[in-house]
Every structure is written in C-alpha cells, then in structure tokens.
Design an enzyme around this catalytic site. Structure first.
Site, PDB file in Angstrom:
ATOM      1  N   GLU A 186      -6.616  -7.480  -1.025  1.00  0.00           N
ATOM      2  CA  GLU A 186      -7.181  -7.501   0.323  1.00  0.00           C
ATOM      3  C   GLU A 186      -8.653  -7.142   0.213  1.00  0.00           C
ATOM      4  O   GLU A 186      -9.000  -6.080  -0.300  1.00  0.00           O
ATOM      5  CB  GLU A 186      -6.468  -6.478   1.242  1.00  0.00           C
ATOM      6  CG  GLU A 186      -4.973  -6.710   1.370  1.00  0.00           C
ATOM      7  CD  GLU A 186      -4.290  -5.737   2.345  1.00  0.00           C
ATOM      8  OE1 GLU A 186      -5.035  -4.984   3.013  1.00  0.00           O
ATOM      9  OE2 GLU A 186      -3.064  -5.742   2.410  1.00  0.00           O
ATOM     10  N   GLU A 233       0.808  -1.232   0.000  1.00  0.00           N
ATOM     11  CA  GLU A 233       0.000   0.000   0.000  1.00  0.00           C
ATOM     12  C   GLU A 233       0.835   1.274   0.000  1.00  0.00           C
ATOM     13  O   GLU A 233       0.753   2.089   0.924  1.00  0.00           O
ATOM     14  CB  GLU A 233      -0.961  -0.014   1.199  1.00  0.00           C
ATOM     15  CG  GLU A 233      -1.981  -1.117   1.108  1.00  0.00           C
ATOM     16  CD  GLU A 233      -2.891  -1.203   2.338  1.00  0.00           C
ATOM     17  OE1 GLU A 233      -2.667  -0.482   3.311  1.00  0.00           O
ATOM     18  OE2 GLU A 233      -3.846  -2.002   2.308  1.00  0.00           O
TER      19      GLU A 233
END
Ligand code: ZN
Ligand code: ZN
Ligand code: ZN
Lengths: 648, 648, 648
Positions: free
Chosen positions: B329, B144
């Site tokens: 995710e 991320e």
C-alpha cells in the site's frame, strides 16, 4: 417589551425564617423573577410516593407576596437516591463503558423508559398543584440538558432505543422490523464487512478497535439528540395540560450535543446560562493571549453569539409572537468550576446584563441569590455572600434595575447579516474532524467574530430556515449536509451567500455525493481534494492573511476571489454565491468579510480591540470588553462599560 | 527483476457495472497488480456457512481479462458480526480490561482458538476455490497485523494460552505441567513475594498496582508475538495446500509489537504499507522543526528504513532466491487518519515509488484505486477521486509506469554497512525505558539516519544473522539481549563493530548478567552505572556534539574514543569493536559514524539537508525530500525529485 | 544520641553462601543497622500455614554475629499469590472502578477484614519467633503505606466500612444505626437532592457525573486515613505483646493520603524514605529551571522539610523521651522509577546523610545493600553493584561512617520558628482546589522554602499542637479547618502568628462558617470574596513581589501590611496575628517573612542560591546543594558539600 431582572433561589437551602426577608430584599433590589424548585425532588417527595408540598406552597406564597413572579423548575435533573434504587439501570454509561453513579446531578440516561415515567409522574404532580397558582408565571423543564457531557449514554437502554430508532429511519415495506439492507447500503457497511443481518446486531459506536463508521457515529448523535427532545417534550405536554404559562429550558453555553432548535420548538422561552469567565477558561477555545487579556471580562463575542443563537431558538407564540429570549442564569461574580476562577472586572456584571438586553433578552436572572455555604457550589458567588451581605454583583444588578426604569425599551430588528448554525454539522465535524481539534463550532464562531469585528449585527438562523428574505448577506460555512430546500432558499434569498469550507460535503447518511461537493446550482466549482494543516504551517494568502487548518482544492469555472501566494485559488464566486474552500485566519476572514460586505452594500466599521457594537431599532449599543476606556464615533466607552447611542 | 506497479481494489464497494472500465483504466495506467478480497468476508459468507462466490469469481475474471494479476487477500482482519456472535469471547481486551468491540476492524484476539478455527475455515474455502485460478498470482494473509494496537490482548483466551506457553518455556522433567520453580528463579519472583506455586497462578501483566516484573512483561510480549506467528502460519499452511503462488503479508510501518522476521520466515513476499505523511505526523518521532519542514514529503529516512528492514524480512525461495520486497500500500495523496493530513508536494508520489524500487522493491501498489465515498476511510485519497476522475497521484503513477518501461532494472547489491534490528530489544526497552520516551526503535533509527546523512547505503540485519561476511561496518546498538552466537558472528565478521548503549545488558530472562555488561570477548569494558538525562540537560562532548537521554559509566582498559568535556569516557574501542555507552545527538552520531567509517575504510559524503542517496549495482539514486532543488556531485536534483546516476 | 548508619538487605535475594561476607562488609563499611524481611512473606510461608523459618533464623544469626542490629519488617506489603486467591476481594479498586491486581506490591485494600486477619496472623508468627531475639533491635510495620496511590480504595469492603464509619461519625441517640438526618444536614445534601434515607444509601465518591459533594469526598479521605491507622495499629499491638524493641514505619516522601501524625502516635520511630533525585523529577513540583539546576542534587529544601516533619511525627517514649527520627531508605545512586534517573553529583550521598543528622536523625539506612539484577528495581542503585563491587555511594557512606566517629553528637534544640502541617488540610484542598494544580502541600512548602531562604531553622508542628510556647514565629497557612483549641493555643503562644490564605475557612464538615472566615478572635478581618488566578496573570504587589494563584478580598479594620499596586489590601495584622489573603510568589513571601521576623525579633540572613543552613545546639550546619562552591560567613562550602560551624 419590558426588560426585567431576577434570580435563582433555593428556599430549601435556607432556614424558613429568612425566606420573607430574602423575598423583600429581592424586590427592593429591583428583581422581578425568581426561579425555584429545580433541584428539590428529595424535599418534595422524600420517600417514594410520600409528598411534602407544604414548604413549597409557603415558599411560593412568600415570594408572591413580595411581588415576585416565580419560575418553577421541574426537578428531574436530580432524581433522589430512591429513584435510582428503584431503577438501577437508569444511570447513564460513559464512552468507556463505566456507569455514571449517583452523588451529584444529571445521573440519568435519556433513553431509560422507567426514568421517563418517573419524570412524567413528578412533573404531573407539580403541574397539577401549581399550574394555576397565580404566583407561578413561568416554568422551566429540568436543568441544563447536556451539561457534564450527559446527552450521550452508552447504556443498555440507549442501545435498545437506538436499534428501534434505526428501524424507523430505515423502515421496512411492512411492519416495523426495519430494512437492514437499506441501512447497510446507506452507511457503506460493506467497507470492512460491517454489514448487519438484523437491527439487533447494531451496537453503540463506542469501544471499537479503531474508529467506528462515521455514518454509524453520526446516526447515534442524531438519535441521542432526539432522545433529549423526546424527554423534554414529555414534560412540556404534561405542564401544558395544567397551565398556559410559558415554558423554558435553560441551555448551557457551548453545549451542542443536542439540537436546541428541536428542543426549543416545544418551548415559548429560549433561555440560557451565561458564565462568561468560566466559559473563557474552559470552552471558548481562545488563544492564550486572549485568555489573559479577557480573563476578568470574558470573550467579547461569546455571549453575544449565544444571545443571537438563542434568539433564534424557540417556539413562536400562537399569535405569531416571536419566541422569547431569557438569560436564566447570569454569572454575578467568581464561579467555582473553571480551571481558574477570577472575579469579574467592576462593571462587567452590568455590561453582561445590558448586552443580553441589547441582543433581545426579556429577562436576566442572576445565579444565584445567596452563595451556598455547603455542597458542590459553595465557591460559586451569589448576589449575596453566605453571610447575607451584598456581594459586588448585587450592586451592579441594582444599578441595572434603576437604569431599566429610565431607559427606553430595546427594539429588536432584523439584522442585515444572517449566519446559519446547524447542530448536526457540529456532530458531523466531531465524528470526522480530519484535523486535530477542528470543530464546526470553532469555524462558525470564527466567522461570527469576524462579522462583529466589522461592526455588524448578526442574526443566527436555523438550518431549516425558509424565510431568508431581508438579509443582505448570509453565511453558511461548514454545514456538511445541506438539504436541497435550504440551498434553494439561499439562492432565492436575494442576499450575498457565503458557503464553504465543507458546506454540502455529505449526503444525509454521511457519504460524499457525486458530483463532488458543493454541487451548487449556478456555481461551477467542486472540491477536488482537501487537506488539513498543522497549526504551525499556515499558508499565506496573496494580499494578506493566511489559510490555516483546512484547505480545499477547487476546480471549475467560477471566478476566483481569494488565492494563495502561490496562485492557488482558495475562494470563488458566481453571481451572489461565494464558495470559500479554506479556514481563514483572522486577517483573512476580515478581508473576506469586507469583500462580501462590499458586494452586499454593507458598510464595515473596524472595531478597536475589545469594543463591540449591536444595533437595535432606535439605538446602537457599544460594549467595551477591554480594561481601558476606548474612544469611538459615539463617544468614550469606559473600561468594562456600556454606551447607548441613539440612532439617527 | 522486473519492477511493477499495482493498486488495491475493493470490487464489492462498487457497482458491478463499472468493474470492467476500472480494470481497463488500471491496465492503461500501467498497473500490473490488483489486490482484492481482504475485507470482503461479509460478502463471501453473508450467513454462517452460506457462501456467495459468484461476485468474486466475476471480479477476478474481469480483472484477469484486463491483463491484471490478482493478489488475493484473506479476509480475517474483518470477521463479520455473526462470527463475533458465535464467539463472543474472541474479542481482544485492552490493557484497562475493556473488551474491544465489533464495528471497525481487527476485532479479534490472536489467542482465541475458536476464531483461529473460523479463520482456517474461511482461508481453506478461499484457497480451495482460487488456489489454481490463473489470474490469482499472489496471496496476502489478513491485513496489517498489529495495526490499531492489536497484537497485545489481555483476554481470558490470552491468559490461558500464556500459561501454556510458559509451561513450554519452563518445561518439567516429565509431562507438560511445567517447572514453576524454574520460572520463579529466572524471573526473580522472590523480589516482592511474587512467587507462583503453579502456572495457573500467573496473570497477565496488566492492572498491577505498580509496574509488573519486567521479566513477566517481556515474556508476555514474546508470547504475544508468537501468537501472531502462529495465526499467520495457520493460514499459510492451508494456502500452500492449494497453490504455489507466493504469499505476502502487508506489515504496517512502525508496528513493532511482533517479530516480523519470525512471521516473514513463512512468507515469500515481505510487503509493507507506506504512508509517509501520516507516519511523519503520528509515529516518526521527529522534532517539531522536522515535522514542519517535511510535512508534505515525509521523513527523508523513514521509508528507506522500512524498505531496508523488509528487504531482510522474508523467506528465501526453495531455489535460494532472495525474499521478495513489495510495497503493498503506497500513499497516493492525503490520508484520513493522522493528526493533520496535508497533500503530498507534487512529485512525492513518484519519488516514494522510485525510492522503493531503489531499495529493492519488486512491486509498488497504490492504496487505493478509487477513494470510497462512505465509511471510515472516505477522506483517504485514491488514484481516482470518488467521482472517478484522476486524482493527482494517478498522474504521478502513470509517469512512473512510463519511466519503468525505459529504465534499466535496479540491481540490488550487498551494502557496506549492516545495522541489526531486533524486535525483542524493542519490547525490552518498552518494558524498561528507564527514561521517559526512550525506545530502541528511536535509538536504532537515529543511527540509521546518521549513516544516511553520511551518504551510506545500509542493509538491515536480523538478530540471528549468521552470515555477516562482506560488511565493512556493522552497528548493533541497544540490543539488550545478545545471544552468544551473534556476539561470535560479529567478532568473526571482519567488520568494524559498534555496540552500545545497552547492548548485551540482559540475559534471556531480563536479568543483569555478572560480569556486568557488555561482557564482550576481547573488549575490556563494563557498564558500572547508567543514568538517564532530562531532554533539557544534554552533556557536551569534547570536540562537538552532545550526549542526550542515556549515559553509561564505563570501566576497563579499552581505548577511549569519545569523551565528555569533563573528561568522562563515553565510548571505547578494542580492535575492531567499539562500545558506545551514550545516546548521542545528531552531531555526536555524525562524528562517531565518521570515525567508524575511517576505521572501516569507508568514504563519508555529508548529505545536504533533505538529500539522500542509495547505491545499487550500477546506479546511484539521489532523492530530494526538500522543497528546493539541490545541487549534488551528480547534478541538480529538483525539489521532490529523483536523479539516477550511473556508477563507475 | 549516637548517630548510626545502616542498609536495607534482602537475604532471600541472594545465595546463602554470600550472606556472611555481606554481613562482614556491612560492618567494615561502618554500618550498624540492617533492615530485612519486609517483602519475604512467600519465603516465610510459601504455602498457607506451612512456614519456613530456618533461612530467616540463619540470616538474622549471621547478621547479628557480624555485630549488626536487625530491623525486622513485617511482610504485609507483599501478600503472596495464595493469600489473594484465598481473599479475591481483598484487592483494592481504583477510582475508575478497576480492580488492582496481583503482580507487584501493595495489592490490598486497607478495609478488607479478611486481609487484616491474615496480616495479624503473619505478624504474630513473626513477633512470636523473633520478639525476644537479641539481634532484632527494632521492627518495621509493612512498607511505605500509600506508595503507588494505595491509601484510597473504592472496593466493596471500603464501601461497607465507610458506611459503618459514618454511622459512628453521626451517631444515633441509641443503637449504632446512625443519624442520617444529621449527616444530610452537615453535608448540605439538600443541595442537589442528594439526601440519603439510610447510611446504606451512601456510595463512595467516585464515578459521579460531575464532582461529588466535597463534604462527602472529605469524609471519605478522613475514613481512608483512619483505615491506615487501624491497619498499622493492629500490627503494633501484636508486636508489643512480644517485645519492647521500638517499632517504625517507613513513610514515603510526599505521600499525604493518610495522617502520619495519627499513624506515628503508635510508633516509637518515625522513619521515612528519602530519594532526592526521584522526588525532584516526579513530585516536588519545582520549576523547570529548578529541575535543571538541581537534577543531580535534589531540591534544596525538600529533604529538610521531611526531616522536620517526621521529627514531629512519632510517639513520645514512656519516659517522656522524644520520638526518634530515622531515614529508613536513603538514595545511594540513580533510581529506576522517576521520569529521568541521573546519578547524584559526587558528594551528595554524604550531604544527604549529614543533612538528616543535622535535622535530628538518629540513623540513616541506605536502600539497598546490593543492586538486584532481577525484577522491578534492577536499575535501582545499591551500595554495591550487582557484581558486588562498591558503587560510588558506598564510598560516600564509608566516609560518613568515619566522620561520625570523630564528630561530636548533634544536639537538637527547639527552633525559633514553627510551621503547622495538617494532613486534613491537604485533603481539603485536593477536594476543592478552586484553581488548577493548587495544593496545601505546595502552599506550605512555599512558606517553608521562604523561611529557609531567610536562613531560619524550622520546627514543623502538628495541627493539634498544644504546647506552642517558646516560638517567636508560628505559621499556619492554608489550614482550612482550624479547631478552636488550636486558635486559642496560637493566640496564647506569645509568638507572632501568620495565618491565611484559606485558614479556618471551613467548619468540620466542609461548610463555610458565618461570620465569614477566618473568624479570628481579636482580628477584625473577613474574607469577603476569593479569586484564583491563571499562572500567567500574577498581580504585582506594591513594593515588590506578586500575588499568584490565590487572592482573597479582605474586609475589616485590621491594619494592612501588604497591598497590590492598585491599593487593594492583601494582608492585615492586629496585635501579633497576621492574616495573609494571598498566595505570594518567592519575592513576596521573602518580604512577608522578613517583615514577620522583624516583628518577632528574628534575624534574617538571605541565603545564596543553593545554600541552606540548619542550627543545632552548639553547631550550625551549612549545606551546599549547588554545583559550585559558595562562600558564606562561616567559610567556603564546596559544591555538594557540608560545613559544620561551631556556634558561639
Ligand atoms: Zn447552572
Ligand atoms: Zn492499510
Ligand atoms: Zn522503598
């Protein structure tokens, strides 16, 4: 126990020529106590090591001559400029890394050893000189620990002390280097490769990129609290060398950054500073509607909560005497520090004073004698105006003084209901609120208010309470870590027990235990999941009221006692233990309290809006916080008024 | 393309004794992929240069034995403490000049060369060891990028790198000292005597007295984005030396601080992390009403937007194969990080998963396998509870796994409608919003939602798209700088084109061009003036809907297509190009989209509130984001449910 | 006095080839003045000591050739990068301790002596070269002192200068070491042991744990203001060595951090920068309803207030001539810096210009000639668009230019009503608002608006006004410290006087005087107590209107003139002096003004919403700020229009 009044006085603020008339007027007004000295370091020791005691000797003498008893404060909340110059790194550092400078008060870090030595030195000088002075009848350490957000400091001194404190929490087999693996494991530092190789690797939990490990944050909160205890104890130990007079600290309302029970264990007097109007504006967290309704009265439950809390804080006398409760500072008129500062409704100064007595206070001191014309608090009302005329508060104080003469003593008795308050739980919720604005204090206070709306009197209990006998009902909501002895004590108390939401949800190092919480002996329920809710999305309960803020999904065989309209179980019970998985709104809490009272055999009397009552030995006190008179079973209680009812 | 499921797993968080049963339960649940390793640096290299591979070898082996395919993440988002001690200046610095410390994750500055070397080193060690491991079927770089506002750093490393980057942007005739006059001229530094005499004069654009030059600010944004590309590419180049497995990065929703197209050009898999409920609370920017209505479902368009965006991000295979879209995710229950964290409505985990497949995802991995009982994300749900029981998400995942077995494959086809998304435009609006709260993302997303409310499927296109054939309608609102090739490609695409407001409003260095914008070949209109509007002062359109936020005054001979009730022209058209000078509200945008569709020969089907559809090759998917079942032409779609309709 | 127009021009922003046509177009449009040079330091002195005058010589020559008169600005608001490199500690420091960097403008601390020297040097170079240039008809010092919060700096330079300034405030008997005991006593530093032993102990009043001593804070505000005066005076003294042309500074609206009267005492021209739409959005403090109603017109009173204020600021000519009022920058279209930036309603640019003239302005210059396509203000409209076409503002300016030719001159006469404005009172309220959001400016402006709603013309008067003859009514609300000569001058003025709330409430060092305020000769009233009120808890007046924000309890024998519905007296009068102890709402103030006018023999004409009037010698001007035409006694005033009525 005799009830007494007093005031806070700063002789150093006034020309010495008026001390004597001030003292006489205090006595004439009916005051017994006068607190002095707490901010006077620069007058006692104007230069390092050069003391000027004369003025203070004279002030104490003049006050004593007038028949007043002096509470002598240590001046460590206001170290003079030269102390800071001597110890530039004694200043606290805020969460943004900014040093908090000289120029107001409380400009010190609790962890700084140099400042601790300076504090010990000045306290010893004071205690040595006045410990045996017959006019000095009590002592106060420092002033309002934690006020202005001063418990937590991110200084270098704190960093080093925290590392040493952690070494003690996670001791090595030998030596004092600590067991860093134990810490890594307890905190789950593997999570984001946060594992340390040495205690000296550990920083304070501020300025991280995203939130720090909550175990790290909670440990720092515990450490910070213990630094306050340590600082206070250092003063107490010195004072005790010189006197047997009782020692107090004046806690500030709604300050929860340190464990008051732990500080209080060293002090005979548990005193607090009560500013009902300022509190309502800046810390109660009441609704806008309530802030309007009670702007000139204060929240109807907030003062009572603190009285009940501080009645439980304090050191039992060597003769087993109960700790003593005081209000060291009582608001006598408008203050200067809240967003808006209205004047109290006529009657409220008297009401607040009587309420303190009804909850067990031994003394109520008004802050302050005369309004200061200069410096930061020049718009903080006193009993006297700056021109020495009586302010309205003085007349209400005088009225109480007269009433006290004729009134029988208040007899404090154990309440039927106990409510546990745990500072560590407050820190735990702060560290992990999970929903914006949620706090343990808010949750506990909501329960307290519901009990009061039901007409009940409440004892607040410490989290390490052992003697829980005699209660019919004990509430322990939201206490995230519950040690086994407490669980046992609750189960063995004979009372109805309410726990949840979030009770016993974490182990001692902030991990979720398995089996899942609450893990309660005899209660087959577990919290399978939890949600937090937008304030505008409450979920309605079957039968009235709603769940707000917090909702747990419960599993197990315990008996449902509350459910949502969609059938979801929200609270369960087995035997005398009820687990409530939800944060209930007022209507919901009122229903739950009614149900628990029914279980406990307690009678509920629904209080009209603004009316509250408090039972003591032979009397029931009724307090009307509203602006209209209210009829109750004991008669009519005038607006902003008090009614004393003799109990059967 | 086969559709698969997976999960994110952290073997280092669990006792090794349960790895094997975990792996078997994953397989039994129907999972194919397991992502590991991304935060494990402190376990792989607990001391500088001292590696512990054994546990990771065993973990990969156990997972592989169970038939799972491993995605191996590089751990560079979480450098251990000792890395930071070695490179204290590797920490990023925030806009206030404060260093962002160790204790969570992403604590590094992309410009720090020392940390880049450390990253290269650990990636090489990992790739060398596992590049040929048959169980490792894909790789992930870091985690991320940009999460927690970590793209932009005001560190000394960034300052120096920015100066060098600018030298390259404004090269000297000879040598690499740069042409400072060219920079001064391009930025208009004469404006406030901001002219530099040397590139070393140039600071980062924070902490200026008032706003910095927007050209300066935008250059820093471009630079910062390129630093991410450079950092990621360094890892990719090393991994490629050791394996041919595809490489992914998991982008975070609504992070726009770097150019995902540019990072994606180095990666075979474009994956993102989808947290619909958290996003709705903290970044969608929906109305309060929508936040209430979709609190347990997520915004009906936000996930689709990201699927469509990331389908366009990525590296075409050497065989010309399309880039691969994954959800790395997927939220499986309540998360821990939004302002409020409710549980998804039953059915939503399945819906989100199927929606990803409908938009072209090849794999959906749930985050995470088991809820961690410790550290920062202990209240982030997993497929399993901390006590290893199935959480509700696991059951929905299992249901999808079963459904996948029997379902035909999803066939992705080009949509009729294209929508251009340009990260640089987002930075440009950020640098110069001109109206409080206005953003390019908000504008583009408003257009996307309008297209979806019209029942259309959309392809999101990069700003350097060249092959624009096959679309009937292409929207490019708000793209402040439009290079000439793009303008040409749009004009030559054969599609109806919508541009404006603010399209082509700046040159490459953030100056207003002359002739005034949009300067569009074949469209005689120019923006003579622009206004921003208070949210409470929308201006009504003739025929319905309103202008809000932004309104341009258009001049020229192009044909009006929308006007205010006072007659002012708001949008114009010439041939197939429509310029819209206003930010329209929902009703206005619906009208504009309907009009454009009519021009383009596209049929509009107005979607009921909460219902969305998505066309694939032979099927039309219907997704019901509402809490009530909805009847549509294809049948009844249950609340939080999915309907697959066979086309034609 | 002839009325003229002009514009602000930056020749250095444009190719030299268009200077000549720009100049001719300015002249053709009817402009007289052109202000140049104010940000051009980096072009005048691109390297330390290396000057380039040629371009500026040519620019002035070309403008002069076109018949324009040049206002030459000193460039000290934008020191080039090399100046900052030479004096790194010249940068200001904000209240958080953060240095405010290079990259925009106003990046200097007024207290830095090195920068003061640099400013003197560049000003001398400019004045030497152009002091006798026949085209340069006026000068401007710096630009918008105080804009972007730049008066107050917490730098080391400021710290040292503040200590020296305090030594002068509290002089020793001999030498210049200062009398620290006098300071301690005056400030009441004993309060929290804040006593200093030396002036070098005194820090700046930021970053204290809680609020600093208000006496300390106010002294720092006074000091900071005087630093501006000193900085400006240094420039003026140099310019005067070389020219007799008048000197101006362009004050920014609603900037009150320095005393404009004190700066203005050195300047012949008092000019200000008028941005009605930006101001309404970001600094007027109007209600949401008013912000909507006047979003495209500006507040109906805000510009007039500043015209009236700045008419009173300035240096009387040596021949006794009145100071000259200019608008140095007039908004001609949308600006770029407010939260929202709408376009003015057609007509407003003309209205604003005529309003300036009606209030005594001699010249109105539009900011700016042509909209810049680059840098910070690229979305700030000019008279010309970036493509050199006329923007709408140019046409309205041209219309005014034509109207000016045929209109008779405006004759400024003394108004019947005076209103005192005291910058030190503004700082005092800032230091101690006592209620959230309360400000002196807000209080005074509320009074000004009430006077205007009553149709009155107003003179704003300085706090040291001595000649108060000729007024029928003088208002001096909220002036916390009133020197005795002012009290006397008011009592002797022959006018009706309104004082309070908070008038004369503090001595010169911010202590409450005894007898209690206001301590007014001939008025037996004193403020026994004061309260601040929540905005949602106004207290209704008997007879209409309410008290909001602030309420004093008055004691004494003066005659009540306003009271609450509960009978509490709110305002009292004795002879010609009225003391009002409350902050009244609009209806309350309208009633009070009507009553005062009745006492003063002034006629009240209630203005319709949005209409305002202004009386001059032989004419009455009517200005319609609303979006609809309004009928008044003088005829119909069109929306956004002006009506000139010849008086009697
Ligand atoms: Zn206090
Ligand atoms: Zn993640
Ligand atoms: Zn300006």
């Amino acid at each position: 126990m005799e009830r007494t009044l007093g005031c806070c006085y700063y002789p150093e603020h006034w020309d010495e020529t008026i001390w004597s008339s001030d003292a006489q007027r205090m006595a004439q007004l009916g005051l017994t106590w006068v607190r002095i000295g707490e901010f006077a370091w620069s007058r006692i020791e104007p230069e390092p090591g050069a003391f000027d005691w004369d003025w203070l000797d004279r002030a104490i003498d003049i006050l004593g001559q007038a028949g007043l008893k002096v509470v002598l404060g240590t001046p460590t909340a206001t170290p003079p400029r030269w102390v800071v110059d001597k110890h530039p790194d004694m200043l606290a550092v805020d969460a943004q890394g900014q040093t908090r400078g000289f120029g107001s008060r409380r400009h010190y870090c609790f962890s700084h050893s140099g400042y601790l030595q300076e504090s010990r030195r000045i306290v010893r000088m004071l205690a040595e000189r006045y410990g045996q002075n017959p006019c000095v009848a009590a002592w106060q350490t420092d002033n309002e620990y934690g006020c202005h957000d001063t418990v937590i400091s991110y200084s270098q001194a704190a960093r080093e002390a925290f590392r040493d404190w952690l070494r003690v929490q996670f001791p090595a087999q030998e030596g004092n280097a600590g067991d860093i693996e134990a810490l890594n494991t307890a905190w789950g530092n593997v999570f984001w490769s946060m594992e340390y190789r040495d205690f000296d690797d550990i920083d304070l939990p501020n300025l991280t990129v995203t939130e720090p490990n909550p175990a790290h944050a909670l440990a720092f909160r515990r450490f910070s609290s213990e630094q306050v205890v340590r600082f206070n104890r250092a003063q107490v130990e010195i004072i005790r060398e010189y006197t047997t007079a009782p020692i107090a600290h004046n806690y500030m309302g709604r300050v929860t950054d340190f464990d008051h029970f732990a500080v209080g264990a060293d002090l005979e007097i548990s005193s607090w500073d009560s500013y009902p109007l300022g509190f309502l504006e800046d810390r109660v967290g009441a609704s806008e509607q309530a802030q309007r309704a009670y702007a000139r009265q204060g929240d109807p439950d907030f003062q009572a909560f603190h009285h009940d809390l501080y009645r439980a804080v304090g050191r039992a006398g060597s003769n087993g005497a109960k700790p003593r409760l005081w209000v060291m500072e009582q608001q006598p008129g408008p203050v200067n520090w809240a967003p808006y500062n209205p004047a109290p409704l006529p009657g409220m100064v008297r009401l607040w004073t009587w309420e303190a007595f009804a909850h067990g206070a031994e003394a109520v001191l008004y802050f302050r004698w005369r309004q200061a014309p200069f410096a930061q608090e020049q718009l903080h009302a006193g009993l006297l105006r700056p021109d020495s005329e009586n302010a309205p508060g003085a007349d209400e104080a005088a009225q109480v003084a007269i009433e006290l003469k004729n009134a029988k003593n208040v007899e404090i008795v154990q309440s039927n209901v106990g409510l546990i308050f745990d500072y560590a739980a407050e820190w735990s919720w702060n560290v992990q609120p999970q929903g914006q604005g949620l706090s343990y204090f808010g949750l506990v206070f909501d329960h307290y208010c519901a009990l009061r709306r039901a007409g009940l009197s409440v004892d607040i209990l410490p989290p390490d309470a052992t003697g829980l006998e005699g209660y019919d009902l004990i509430l322990a909501p939201g206490m995230m870590h519950m040690p086994d002895p407490l669980k046992e004590a609750l189960n063995n108390s004979g009372a109805q027990i309410l726990i949840g939401p979030r009770s016993a949800a974490r182990d001692a190092h902030f991990s979720i235990p398995t089996p899942l919480p609450p893990g309660w002996n005899g209660l087959d329920t577990l919290v399978a999941r939890l949600e937090t809710l937008r304030p505008d999305l409450p979920r309605p309960l079957e039968g009235g009221g709603s769940v707000q803020n917090w909702l747990e999904t419960l599993e197990g065989t315990a008996q449902p006692v509350l459910s949502l309209q969609d059938g979801t179980t929200v609270a369960v019970r087995a035997g005398s233990v009820t687990y409530n998985g939800a944060w209930l709104d007022e209507a919901g809490l009122d229903r739950l309290v009614a149900d628990l009272c029914a279980q406990a055999g307690l009678e509920v009397t629904v209080m009209p809006e603004g009316l509250r009552r408090r039972d003591t030995g032979a009397e029931r006190f009724w307090f009307n916080y509203s602006g209209q008179s209210i009829d109750c079973e004991a008669g009519t209680v005038p607006a902003a008024g008090v009614l004393r009812e003799t109990l059967g």
